[in-house]
Design a protein around this motif. Structure first.
Motif, PDB file in Angstrom:
ATOM      1  N   ALA A 138       3.067  -5.150   5.819  1.00  0.00           N
ATOM      2  CA  ALA A 138       3.199  -4.036   4.885  1.00  0.00           C
ATOM      3  C   ALA A 138       2.575  -4.374   3.538  1.00  0.00           C
ATOM      4  O   ALA A 138       1.890  -3.538   2.925  1.00  0.00           O
ATOM      5  CB  ALA A 138       4.674  -3.683   4.704  1.00  0.00           C
ATOM      6  N   GLU A 139       2.773  -5.599   3.083  1.00  0.00           N
ATOM      7  CA  GLU A 139       2.283  -5.958   1.752  1.00  0.00           C
ATOM      8  C   GLU A 139       0.760  -6.011   1.680  1.00  0.00           C
ATOM      9  O   GLU A 139       0.185  -6.137   0.586  1.00  0.00           O
ATOM     10  CB  GLU A 139       2.886  -7.287   1.282  1.00  0.00           C
ATOM     11  CG  GLU A 139       2.763  -8.431   2.258  1.00  0.00           C
ATOM     12  CD  GLU A 139       3.996  -8.598   3.138  1.00  0.00           C
ATOM     13  OE1 GLU A 139       4.480  -9.751   3.258  1.00  0.00           O
ATOM     14  OE2 GLU A 139       4.466  -7.590   3.702  1.00  0.00           O
ATOM     15  N   PRO A 163       8.161  -4.383  -0.822  1.00  0.00           N
ATOM     16  CA  PRO A 163       7.608  -5.027  -2.024  1.00  0.00           C
ATOM     17  C   PRO A 163       6.258  -5.663  -1.729  1.00  0.00           C
ATOM     18  O   PRO A 163       5.968  -6.075  -0.597  1.00  0.00           O
ATOM     19  CB  PRO A 163       8.658  -6.084  -2.364  1.00  0.00           C
ATOM     20  CG  PRO A 163       9.371  -6.352  -1.089  1.00  0.00           C
ATOM     21  CD  PRO A 163       9.369  -5.064  -0.317  1.00  0.00           C
ATOM     22  N   CYS A 164       5.424  -5.729  -2.750  1.00  0.00           N
ATOM     23  CA  CYS A 164       4.109  -6.355  -2.598  1.00  0.00           C
ATOM     24  C   CYS A 164       3.609  -6.779  -3.970  1.00  0.00           C
ATOM     25  O   CYS A 164       4.188  -6.406  -4.996  1.00  0.00           O
ATOM     26  CB  CYS A 164       3.111  -5.385  -1.949  1.00  0.00           C
ATOM     27  SG  CYS A 164       2.644  -4.006  -3.020  1.00  0.00           S
ATOM     28  N   GLU A 165       2.553  -7.531  -3.984  1.00  0.00           N
ATOM     29  CA  GLU A 165       1.901  -7.894  -5.229  1.00  0.00           C
ATOM     30  C   GLU A 165       0.930  -6.777  -5.625  1.00  0.00           C
ATOM     31  O   GLU A 165       0.300  -6.165  -4.763  1.00  0.00           O
ATOM     32  CB  GLU A 165       1.136  -9.212  -5.078  1.00  0.00           C
ATOM     33  CG  GLU A 165       2.029 -10.432  -4.859  1.00  0.00           C
ATOM     34  CD  GLU A 165       2.855 -10.755  -6.086  1.00  0.00           C
ATOM     35  OE1 GLU A 165       2.386 -10.485  -7.216  1.00  0.00           O
ATOM     36  OE2 GLU A 165       3.975 -11.283  -5.912  1.00  0.00           O
ATOM     37  N   PRO A 166       0.788  -6.505  -6.908  1.00  0.00           N
ATOM     38  CA  PRO A 166      -0.218  -5.524  -7.330  1.00  0.00           C
ATOM     39  C   PRO A 166      -1.625  -5.975  -6.934  1.00  0.00           C
ATOM     40  O   PRO A 166      -1.894  -7.173  -6.838  1.00  0.00           O
ATOM     41  CB  PRO A 166      -0.069  -5.479  -8.853  1.00  0.00           C
ATOM     42  CG  PRO A 166       1.266  -6.069  -9.133  1.00  0.00           C
ATOM     43  CD  PRO A 166       1.537  -7.063  -8.042  1.00  0.00           C
ATOM     44  N   SER A 183       0.899  -5.914 -12.780  1.00  0.00           N
ATOM     45  CA  SER A 183       1.525  -7.019 -13.495  1.00  0.00           C
ATOM     46  C   SER A 183       1.755  -8.163 -12.525  1.00  0.00           C
ATOM     47  O   SER A 183       1.415  -8.072 -11.345  1.00  0.00           O
ATOM     48  CB  SER A 183       2.854  -6.559 -14.108  1.00  0.00           C
ATOM     49  OG  SER A 183       3.753  -6.154 -13.095  1.00  0.00           O
ATOM     50  N   ALA A 184       2.346  -9.222 -12.999  1.00  0.00           N
ATOM     51  CA  ALA A 184       2.555 -10.403 -12.170  1.00  0.00           C
ATOM     52  C   ALA A 184       3.738 -10.259 -11.225  1.00  0.00           C
ATOM     53  O   ALA A 184       3.844 -10.985 -10.253  1.00  0.00           O
ATOM     54  CB  ALA A 184       2.752 -11.622 -13.064  1.00  0.00           C
ATOM     55  N   HIS A 185       4.667  -9.342 -11.486  1.00  0.00           N
ATOM     56  CA  HIS A 185       5.860  -9.249 -10.633  1.00  0.00           C
ATOM     57  C   HIS A 185       5.642  -8.213  -9.542  1.00  0.00           C
ATOM     58  O   HIS A 185       4.853  -7.273  -9.695  1.00  0.00           O
ATOM     59  CB  HIS A 185       7.090  -8.898 -11.469  1.00  0.00           C
ATOM     60  CG  HIS A 185       6.982  -7.578 -12.164  1.00  0.00           C
ATOM     61  ND1 HIS A 185       7.225  -6.382 -11.539  1.00  0.00           N
ATOM     62  CD2 HIS A 185       6.654  -7.273 -13.450  1.00  0.00           C
ATOM     63  CE1 HIS A 185       7.050  -5.394 -12.389  1.00  0.00           C
ATOM     64  NE2 HIS A 185       6.697  -5.906 -13.560  1.00  0.00           N
ATOM     65  N   PRO A 186       6.316  -8.376  -8.381  1.00  0.00           N
ATOM     66  CA  PRO A 186       6.096  -7.468  -7.253  1.00  0.00           C
ATOM     67  C   PRO A 186       6.517  -6.038  -7.580  1.00  0.00           C
ATOM     68  O   PRO A 186       7.463  -5.790  -8.330  1.00  0.00           O
ATOM     69  CB  PRO A 186       6.975  -8.063  -6.155  1.00  0.00           C
ATOM     70  CG  PRO A 186       7.246  -9.463  -6.565  1.00  0.00           C
ATOM     71  CD  PRO A 186       7.265  -9.438  -8.061  1.00  0.00           C
ATOM     72  N   ILE A 187       5.803  -5.094  -7.006  1.00  0.00           N
ATOM     73  CA  ILE A 187       6.193  -3.691  -6.993  1.00  0.00           C
ATOM     74  C   ILE A 187       6.201  -3.276  -5.524  1.00  0.00           C
ATOM     75  O   ILE A 187       6.033  -4.115  -4.644  1.00  0.00           O
ATOM     76  CB  ILE A 187       5.216  -2.831  -7.818  1.00  0.00           C
ATOM     77  CG1 ILE A 187       3.770  -3.027  -7.332  1.00  0.00           C
ATOM     78  CG2 ILE A 187       5.315  -3.179  -9.299  1.00  0.00           C
ATOM     79  CD1 ILE A 187       2.763  -2.144  -8.041  1.00  0.00           C
ATOM     80  N   ASN A 188       6.414  -2.004  -5.230  1.00  0.00           N
ATOM     81  CA  ASN A 188       6.345  -1.647  -3.820  1.00  0.00           C
ATOM     82  C   ASN A 188       4.955  -1.119  -3.463  1.00  0.00           C
ATOM     83  O   ASN A 188       4.122  -0.865  -4.335  1.00  0.00           O
ATOM     84  CB  ASN A 188       7.462  -0.681  -3.413  1.00  0.00           C
ATOM     85  CG  ASN A 188       7.359   0.681  -4.083  1.00  0.00           C
ATOM     86  OD1 ASN A 188       6.285   1.096  -4.524  1.00  0.00           O
ATOM     87  ND2 ASN A 188       8.478   1.386  -4.143  1.00  0.00           N
ATOM     88  N   VAL A 189       4.740  -0.969  -2.166  1.00  0.00           N
ATOM     89  CA  VAL A 189       3.420  -0.588  -1.668  1.00  0.00           C
ATOM     90  C   VAL A 189       3.003   0.770  -2.226  1.00  0.00           C
ATOM     91  O   VAL A 189       1.841   0.954  -2.628  1.00  0.00           O
ATOM     92  CB  VAL A 189       3.422  -0.577  -0.126  1.00  0.00           C
ATOM     93  CG1 VAL A 189       2.161   0.085   0.419  1.00  0.00           C
ATOM     94  CG2 VAL A 189       3.563  -2.000   0.412  1.00  0.00           C
TER      95      VAL A 189
END
Length: 534
Positions: free
Chosen positions: A144-145, A178-181, A10-16
């Motif tokens: 990390a991201e 956190p990172c971007e998908p 999705s457009a919102h960050p999730i974690n690695v």
């Protein structure tokens, strides 16, 4: 290659961790092979129900299982190792995966980024350099991201011919950041041969009077078995298996099958003498094991090659080499007009019937196994001293029913049999190993038992490293000269198997061989048959 977005993207960050798991789902990599250490634990927090973790009791076993699984499924396997020590333990199997051209995404744990300047306990000082040169690519992301992007890139590289392993080092604290998908992409893995080169090869085949094919592991890897049979039949070519081939590329009961080339220059030339064209198909031209002298091809013979690896094409000492997909290249050759019909080569002389004796001969054991096994069963082999006998007495008849290592490094056979059985669910797998070879990765028996896989392991116990004794004359040893470090007395494989949770039996004479093997081949749980041979 996966091309659709994962449900969690999705457009919102999730974690690695979540981003990587979503990628692995999209790539069809929900089986993880590993032997975890402290720096890998964050990956397994809230381990998802749709993934399975295949535990190996030593890192070389882990990579060997992943190698068999990746070859069986034709997709990259996902492997999780522990920092420098775990990668070091696995290096022999990584070398074999490199030589096998097995696609594999290896992640290695690393200590947290904040303490790396202080050389912490169990860190990897040069994580990207450690596996080289036996990975196609290695990376420790700068941020990390960037870990999900690195794993996606690693997957695409691993799957591009010539396929092979890659390694990504991941610091322990990266998984929770956190990172971007990262959305999976469609990345081509096809490479078509230049039409003009293929036309040259086709013209040479058409003009040849006595062609010979030398088929290598890339034929079966690329799904070209059936087309190679058709091409050989069209040209009435004698078909040889390339030296040290880790797969079988042609049915060994076919009238055109000529046999196996040894890894010795003079013997290769001798066996191919009389052919005016030698076509190396998915094979190097040629793989040698000992120093040789003289020409690389028979006098008057033209050499042409179709290979998926530009490096192999570059070092070939003779001939015209075309680089690209074996399957597509052979299909294009079949699309040419049929040449004039030529006389078939003389058929291979069948092996003499092996007779029972005391002690049992390897030939009699493998002849009996060939008579009992289902042709669809899969043989995973690592018995180097028995291989020449296997070539005569245990024919491989169908595609994707034979696997061994292209590297010559021991420790592949037992864990690869586990991986193949996982990848070919429900198929009977026969692990054919020597006593010395088996001890490099004997822990794989435990994994087979825990998974309840239908594998019959056959241990040919000759109480020595027989391959070394047979190879010794090459370096000047006489038949009676002592050879230190080759005796293997007092190994009890029945006790070892029972201790790992497998069923087990021992055969020491011909009267019990057939019934014991037949019973073991019917078993649907891991069974070890130790056979005492001459």
């Amino acid at each position: 290659m996966a091309s659709s977005a994962s449900p969690a993207a999705s457009a919102h960050p999730i974690n690695v961790r979540a981003a990587v798991l979503d990628l692995l789902r999209a790539f069809g990599m929900t089986t993880i092979f590993g032997n975890p250490g402290s720096t890998e634990l964050p990956l397994f927090l809230d381990f998802p129900d749709d993934f399975r973790y295949i535990l190996g009791l030593q890192e070389s076993v882990v990579v060997g299982m992943a190698d068999g699984y990746a070859q069986a499924t034709r997709n990259a396997a996902f492997v999780n190792l522990h920092s420098a020590a775990g990668v070091g333990h696995a290096m022999g199997s990584i070398f074999t995966a490199h030589k096998n051209r097995t696609p594999m995404v290896i992640t290695a744990g690393q200590q947290a980024r904040s303490i790396l300047p202080f050389e912490p306990f169990l860190f990897s000082a040069q994580a990207t350099e450690l596996p080289k040169p036996y990975v196609k690519w290695s990376c420790e992301p700068a941020r990390a991201e960037d870990v999900p992007l690195a794993i996606a890139r690693g997957y695409y590289i691993a799957m591009q011919p010539p396929r092979g392993p890659v390694l990504i080092s991941v610091p322990a604290d990266d998984w929770a950041r956190p990172c971007e998908p990262v959305l999976p992409r469609t990345v081509s893995t096809e490479s078509r041969v230049q039409p003009d080169l293929l036309a040259q090869i086709g013209a040479a085949l058409d003009a040849s009077r006595r062609p010979a094919f030398v088929v290598g592991a890339a034929v079966d890897r690329d799904g070209a078995w059936d087309d190679v049979v058709r091409l050989a039949e069209r040209h009435q070519a004698a078909v040889w298996v390339a030296p040290m081939s880790g797969r079988c590329g042609f049915p060994e009961d076919h009238p055109l099958f000529a046999g196996f080339l040894p890894a010795m220059r003079e013997k290769i030339v001798g066996l191919l003498t009389g052919h005016d064209l030698v076509f190396a198909l998915g094979a190097a031209a040629f793989t040698y094991h000992v120093e040789g002298f003289g020409p690389h091809a028979p006098p008057g013979a033209q050499v042409v090659q179709l290979i998926d690896d530009p490096n192999i094409a570059a070092w070939a000492p003779v001939g015209t080499a075309a680089v690209g997909s074996i399957r597509q290249g052979v299909a294009d050759l079949l699309a040419r007009p049929a040449p004039p019909r030529r006389e078939a080569p003389r058929p291979r002389v069948p092996a003499p019937r092996a007779e029972p004796g005391a002690p049992l001969s390897v030939a009699y054991v493998l002849q009996t196994l060939a008579e009992l096994r289902d042709p669809d069963s899969i043989v995973v082999e690592e018995a180097p001293s028995a291989r020449p006998v296997m070539h005569r007495y245990l024919p491989i008849l169908r595609s994707e029913t034979f696997y061994t290592m292209c590297s010559g490094g021991l420790g592949y056979g037992l864990p690869a049999a586990v991986g193949v059985a996982l990848g070919k669910s429900g198929r009977k797998v026969i692990g054919l190993v020597g006593d010395g070879s088996s001890m490099y990765s004997i822990q794989a028996l435990w994994s087979a038992a825990q998974l309840g896989l239908p594998i019959t392991f056959i241990v040919l116990n000759n109480r020595r490293y027989a391959a070394l004794q047979e190879f010794a004359p090459t370096f000047g040893f006489g038949s009676g000269d002592p050879l230190v470090g080759t005796a293997l007395p007092d190994l009890d494989f029945v006790s070892i198997a029972l201790g790992h949770g497998c069923e087990a039996a021992r055969v020491s004479d011909a009267s019990a061989l057939r019934e014991t093997l037949a019973t073991a081949l019917r078993m649907r749980v891991p069974t070890v048959v130790e056979i005492e041979v001459a």
